[in-house]
Design a protein around this motif. Structure first.
Motif, PDB file in Angstrom:
ATOM      1  N   LYS A  94       0.822  -1.212   0.000  1.00 41.56           N
ATOM      2  CA  LYS A  94       0.000   0.000   0.000  1.00 41.56           C
ATOM      3  C   LYS A  94       0.855   1.261   0.000  1.00 41.56           C
ATOM      4  N   LEU A  95       2.161   1.094  -0.027  1.00 43.43           N
ATOM      5  CA  LEU A  95       3.049   2.244  -0.068  1.00 43.43           C
ATOM      6  C   LEU A  95       3.015   2.881  -1.447  1.00 43.43           C
ATOM      7  N   PRO A  96       3.079   4.211  -1.518  1.00 41.60           N
ATOM      8  CA  PRO A  96       3.106   4.864  -2.830  1.00 41.60           C
ATOM      9  C   PRO A  96       4.453   4.656  -3.515  1.00 41.60           C
ATOM     10  N   GLY A  97       4.436   4.606  -4.833  1.00 44.98           N
ATOM     11  CA  GLY A  97       5.676   4.538  -5.593  1.00 44.98           C
ATOM     12  C   GLY A  97       6.378   3.203  -5.542  1.00 44.98           C
ATOM     13  N   VAL A  98       5.627   2.119  -5.287  1.00 43.04           N
ATOM     14  CA  VAL A  98       6.237   0.786  -5.228  1.00 43.04           C
ATOM     15  C   VAL A  98       6.049   0.081  -6.568  1.00 43.04           C
ATOM     16  N   ILE A 112      15.436   2.411  -4.092  1.00 41.04           N
ATOM     17  CA  ILE A 112      16.216   2.820  -5.259  1.00 41.04           C
ATOM     18  C   ILE A 112      16.228   4.349  -5.346  1.00 41.04           C
ATOM     19  N   PRO A 113      17.390   4.989  -5.126  1.00 37.78           N
ATOM     20  CA  PRO A 113      17.467   6.456  -5.289  1.00 37.78           C
ATOM     21  C   PRO A 113      17.604   6.827  -6.772  1.00 37.78           C
ATOM     22  N   THR A 114      16.867   7.826  -7.205  1.00 36.41           N
ATOM     23  CA  THR A 114      16.952   8.321  -8.583  1.00 36.41           C
ATOM     24  C   THR A 114      16.966   9.846  -8.557  1.00 36.41           C
ATOM     25  N   PRO A 115      17.337  10.492  -9.666  1.00 37.98           N
ATOM     26  CA  PRO A 115      17.289  11.962  -9.720  1.00 37.98           C
ATOM     27  C   PRO A 115      15.901  12.529  -9.452  1.00 37.98           C
ATOM     28  N   MET A 116      14.859  11.696  -9.671  1.00 42.84           N
ATOM     29  CA  MET A 116      13.482  12.135  -9.459  1.00 42.84           C
ATOM     30  C   MET A 116      12.997  11.823  -8.043  1.00 42.84           C
ATOM     31  N   GLY A 117      13.884  11.278  -7.223  1.00 43.05           N
ATOM     32  CA  GLY A 117      13.499  10.895  -5.864  1.00 43.05           C
ATOM     33  C   GLY A 117      13.648   9.395  -5.661  1.00 43.05           C
ATOM     34  N   ARG A 118      13.248   8.935  -4.509  1.00 46.71           N
ATOM     35  CA  ARG A 118      13.372   7.525  -4.188  1.00 46.71           C
ATOM     36  C   ARG A 118      12.101   6.757  -4.577  1.00 46.71           C
ATOM     37  N   PHE A 119      12.323   5.538  -5.061  1.00 45.66           N
ATOM     38  CA  PHE A 119      11.184   4.647  -5.226  1.00 45.66           C
ATOM     39  C   PHE A 119      11.602   3.259  -4.736  1.00 45.66           C
ATOM     40  N   TYR A 120      10.609   2.371  -4.622  1.00 45.96           N
ATOM     41  CA  TYR A 120      10.850   1.079  -4.008  1.00 45.96           C
ATOM     42  C   TYR A 120      10.453  -0.050  -4.958  1.00 45.96           C
ATOM     43  N   VAL A 121      11.236  -1.117  -4.924  1.00 40.67           N
ATOM     44  CA  VAL A 121      10.948  -2.316  -5.709  1.00 40.67           C
ATOM     45  C   VAL A 121      10.546  -3.428  -4.742  1.00 40.67           C
ATOM     46  N   LEU A 122       9.373  -4.003  -4.977  1.00 40.92           N
ATOM     47  CA  LEU A 122       8.864  -5.083  -4.143  1.00 40.92           C
ATOM     48  C   LEU A 122       9.059  -6.416  -4.851  1.00 40.92           C
ATOM     49  N   THR A 123       9.743  -7.323  -4.159  1.00 45.14           N
ATOM     50  CA  THR A 123       9.874  -8.708  -4.625  1.00 45.14           C
ATOM     51  C   THR A 123       9.172  -9.598  -3.613  1.00 45.14           C
ATOM     52  N   GLY A 124       8.143 -10.336  -4.053  1.00 46.75           N
ATOM     53  CA  GLY A 124       7.394 -11.192  -3.144  1.00 46.75           C
ATOM     54  C   GLY A 124       6.173 -10.491  -2.569  1.00 46.75           C
ATOM     55  N   LYS A 125       5.617 -11.061  -1.491  1.00 44.33           N
ATOM     56  CA  LYS A 125       4.369 -10.572  -0.908  1.00 44.33           C
ATOM     57  C   LYS A 125       4.633  -9.644   0.275  1.00 44.33           C
ATOM     58  N   ASP A 126       3.961  -8.521   0.275  1.00 46.17           N
ATOM     59  CA  ASP A 126       3.989  -7.604   1.411  1.00 46.17           C
ATOM     60  C   ASP A 126       2.919  -8.058   2.401  1.00 46.17           C
TER      61      ASP A 126
END
Length: 469
Positions: free
Chosen positions: A273-277, A375-389
């Motif tokens: 439910k986190l934004p940007g995942v 994952i840090p990027t020039p546009m800000g941080r985002f997250y990669v989800l592998t598996g079940k949250d």
């Protein structure tokens, strides 16, 4: 009206008698399994504790006589696929949800040394997959030729690119292999289709593996339905979803510790439910099982010690005792591997068993749940989800002897809860902890195919909340 439910386990043979009219467990017992000699001996010992004999199975007052088994190493499978994170992973999931213990996964074109490795592992079934429908045919055909030339005696189940199926089956059949086929487990990239493979694996288990494991000696007395993990997975799904007429507990995580393995089951969507995942890999199934063959507390006790590290086990023991000598703990764990039916007799024994169980839950759940990568990027941080949250899952259920018989089950199951020091390991954050008090998870999984409402009521009665104190 009663049901007799039997589990031929790697360590113990367990028996449960359920009164279906009163919807309750009448009695239960266990005895050391005797799969290495004659499986009937362990069964007879368990039945004797219930006041029954093997003869009662022929003419006794039972509406159902159902059994499952994880004895003799359980159902051991090797998966051969194309790409590791796609068809090979799809094959692994199909095997796991069928109740198998996956002992090897191979990708791309098999080499001679890899075939030799598969032969040495002596699997019960090889699952051969690879290629979406209409996709790559070369790899699965090459792998079929390699397996055809091998010394493997086990069944080979083909579940890959349908356009290659006829050729693959012909190659294997011409070499005298016992070959089965079913629908492609990944007909389109990223789309899973594991149910037909599940059903075919169960068919092979019932037709061939029962005899290979010595279980055919009791098939005239009992109806052996499935591997034990399949029964427990059914119980987890039943407990979460309920039936048409009776509600379940909702999304949950269940942990089952045995002598040889630790099984973890989740019945949950697992979406973040986190934004940007961004999600990575194959889509996660709503009903998921993982099995850890190095996390058992008897047969696999030494490998559990190696996986957890002796210091982790010692630190858990030292929460309750200052008199903990590393050499004594290590020797005791090695003894447990040799004497698999050993039960705790002293406070020291209980401490070792509890520390092993806690370590098995901690590692088993860590391997089951998803992980976030920042994952840090020039546009800000985002997250990669592998598996079940599973952070939002509100229910954790524990079953298996080391949890059911624990003096502090909340400590054992507490290892399944989110650890703030490891925020990217997505364990449940604030769950209610429950224990399968009557140790009937597997039994109600068996019964659910015949009497789902009664199985659920008995299961709900057995699942009890646990708290410190």
């Amino acid at each position: 009206m009663r049901a007799l439910l039997i589990d031929f386990g790697s360590t113990f043979t367990k028996a449960v008698v359920a009164d279906l009219a009163e919807e309750r467990v009448v009695s239960s017992a266990k005895a050391p399994s005797t799969v290495d000699t004659d499986i009937r001996h362990g069964l007879a010992s368990a039945l004797e504790k219930l006041g029954l004999t093997l003869g009662d199975l022929s003419d006794g007052p039972f509406e159902y006589k159902l059994a499952c088994s994880s004895a003799a190493g359980g159902l051991k499978m090797v998966v051969v696929g194309l790409v590791p994170k796609y068809s090979a992973e799809a094959g692994r999931r199909a095997a796991l949800t069928a109740g198998a213990k996956v002992i090897g996964v191979y990708s791309f074109e098999l080499t001679k040394s890899e075939v030799a490795s598969i032969e040495a592992q002596e699997p019960d079934i090889v699952l051969l997959t690879g290629g979406t429908d209409g996709g790559d045919k070369k790899t699965i055909t090459h792998n079929a030729r390699m397996l055809a030339a091998s010394g493997l005696k086990c069944p080979i189940l083909v579940a890959g690119n349908k356009e290659a199926r006829d050729d693959v089956v012909e190659i294997l059949s011409s070499a005298g292999k016992e070959v089965y086929w079913t629908e492609n487990i990944m007909p389109e990239l990223g789309k899973l289709n594991v149910r037909p493979a599940n059903e075919k694996i169960r068919e092979i288990f019932l037709k061939r593996i029962i005899q290979a494991k010595g279980l055919d000696k009791v098939t005239g007395l009992l109806h052996i339905l499935m591997p034990t993990p399949s029964a427990s997975l059914r119980a987890a799904e039943l407990l979460a979803k309920g039936t048409k007429s009776l509600g379940g507990m909702g999304e949950l995580l269940a942990v089952e510790i045995g002598g040889a393995t630790t099984n973890v089951y989740s019945v949950a969507e697992g979406k973040s439910k986190l934004p940007g995942v961004v999600e990575k890999g194959l889509e996660e199934p709503y009903v998921k099982r993982t099995v850890e063959g190095d996390l058992g507390v008897r047969v696999s006790a030494e490998s559990l010690m190696e996986a957890a590290g002796l210091e982790r086990i010692l630190s858990k023991m030292r929460e309750y005792s200052t008199d903990v000598r590393p050499e004594a703990v290590e020797e005791h764990i090695r003894m447990l591997r040799r004497q698999t039916s050993y039960l705790p007799r002293t406070y020291f024994d209980w401490l070792v068993d509890e520390a092993l169980a806690r370590s098995a839950v901690e590692l088993g759940v860590e391997r089951h749940v998803g992980r976030l990568e920042e994952i840090p990027t020039p546009m800000g941080r985002f997250y990669v989800l592998t598996g079940k949250d599973l952070t939002e899952v509100e229910t954790v259920v524990g079953t298996g002897g080391p949890i059911v018989n624990s003096k502090r089950p909340w400590k054992v199951l507490g290892e399944a809860v989110y650890d703030e020091s490891r925020p990217f390991v997505l364990k449940p954050k604030n769950p209610e902890l429950y224990v399968d008090r009557d140790y009937v998870f597997w039994a109600m999984g068996l019964l659910s195919g015949e009497e789902p409402d009664k199985a659920l009521k008995i299961l709900l009665d057995s699942v009890s909340p646990v708290r410190p104190g």
